[in-house]
Design a protein around this motif. Structure first.
Motif, PDB file in Angstrom:
ATOM      1  N   GLY A 205       7.793  48.100  22.149  1.00  0.00           N
ATOM      2  CA  GLY A 205       7.398  48.195  22.917  1.00  0.00           C
ATOM      3  C   GLY A 205       6.408  46.993  23.773  1.00  0.00           C
ATOM      4  O   GLY A 205       5.905  48.377  25.023  1.00  0.00           O
ATOM      5  N   LYS A 206       5.820  46.422  24.088  1.00  0.00           N
ATOM      6  CA  LYS A 206       5.473  45.768  24.481  1.00  0.00           C
ATOM      7  C   LYS A 206       5.957  44.823  25.417  1.00  0.00           C
ATOM      8  O   LYS A 206       6.839  43.916  25.174  1.00  0.00           O
ATOM      9  N   PRO A 207       5.146  44.302  26.448  1.00  0.00           N
ATOM     10  CA  PRO A 207       5.496  43.624  27.506  1.00  0.00           C
ATOM     11  C   PRO A 207       6.397  42.384  26.812  1.00  0.00           C
ATOM     12  O   PRO A 207       4.963  41.325  26.696  1.00  0.00           O
ATOM     13  N   ARG A 208       7.010  41.612  27.617  1.00  0.00           N
ATOM     14  CA  ARG A 208       6.834  40.222  27.647  1.00  0.00           C
ATOM     15  C   ARG A 208       7.997  39.046  28.451  1.00  0.00           C
ATOM     16  O   ARG A 208       8.762  40.023  29.641  1.00  0.00           O
ATOM     17  N   VAL A 209       6.409  38.224  28.900  1.00  0.00           N
ATOM     18  CA  VAL A 209       7.207  37.426  29.533  1.00  0.00           C
ATOM     19  C   VAL A 209       7.684  36.262  29.495  1.00  0.00           C
ATOM     20  O   VAL A 209       6.865  35.280  28.985  1.00  0.00           O
ATOM     21  N   ARG A 210       8.684  35.994  29.984  1.00  0.00           N
ATOM     22  CA  ARG A 210       9.520  33.865  29.931  1.00  0.00           C
ATOM     23  C   ARG A 210       9.405  33.917  30.830  1.00  0.00           C
ATOM     24  O   ARG A 210       9.718  33.699  31.459  1.00  0.00           O
TER      25      ARG A 210
END
Length: 180
Positions: free
Chosen positions: A63-68
């Motif tokens: 449920g946590k945002p991930r930035v790639r």
């Protein structure tokens, strides 16, 4: 008057984040154009053209945002960009609960299937592709067990698709809520 100030104060952190992002992008473009003269000649000798930079934001299974970050350049704090001849492909990862599988799609244009290597370890998938000046590399951490006897990979029109069977059945963590 108090409401207007509290409303404005609410958006101040967001405005600062956008200003920082805009400043970073300006540094990248100025460096690419050669406006920043510090170490520009050394940068030009090692840089690959054209420059690619972007980012992908997804929500992880927790449920946590991930930035790639994607591309062949990375911003640095001193105003120049760090160049690399290797690009990270754009990825899409889908967990199919119905078929108990993991589908990974990677955009890697300009290659043929003979130029791509995929390695699956216990907790990591490595994708590497190289042909002439086009080089792609990425590592995808796994947080679930894969059944290696049922894996399939295909490559068509610049798109690599991996289909991996999961060992354990995925259970939905969510709960349906009735709408009144």
């Amino acid at each position: 008057m108090i409401r207007r100030n509290s409303f404005r104060n609410f958006f101040d952190p967001v405005d600062r984040e956008f200003a920082q992002a805009e400043e970073m992008m300006n540094r990248i473009f100025n460096t690419a154009r050669g406006i920043n003269t510090t170490n520009v000649n050394a940068f030009r000798e090692t840089a690959t053209f054209p420059y690619y930079y972007g980012y992908q934001i997804t929500i992880g299974p927790d449920g946590k945002p991930r930035v790639r970050e994607l591309g062949n350049v990375k911003p640095r704090t001193r105003g120049l960009v760090e160049s690399s001849s290797v690009r990270q492909p754009l990825l899409d990862t889908i967990v199919d609960e119905k078929n108990n599988s993991l589908v990974i799609t990677a955009e890697m244009p300009g290659l043929s299937k003979e130029n791509i290597k995929v390695n699956i370890a216990e907790d990591l998938i490595t994708i590497h592709g190289e042909k002439d000046r086009k080089k792609y590399h990425t590592e995808i951490p796994l947080n679930m067990e894969i059944d290696n006897s049922f894996t399939k990979a295909s490559y068509s029109n610049g798109i690599l698709e991996l289909r991996l069977k999961l060992k354990n059945q995925i259970k939905s963590r969510g709960k349906e809520i009735k709408i009144e």
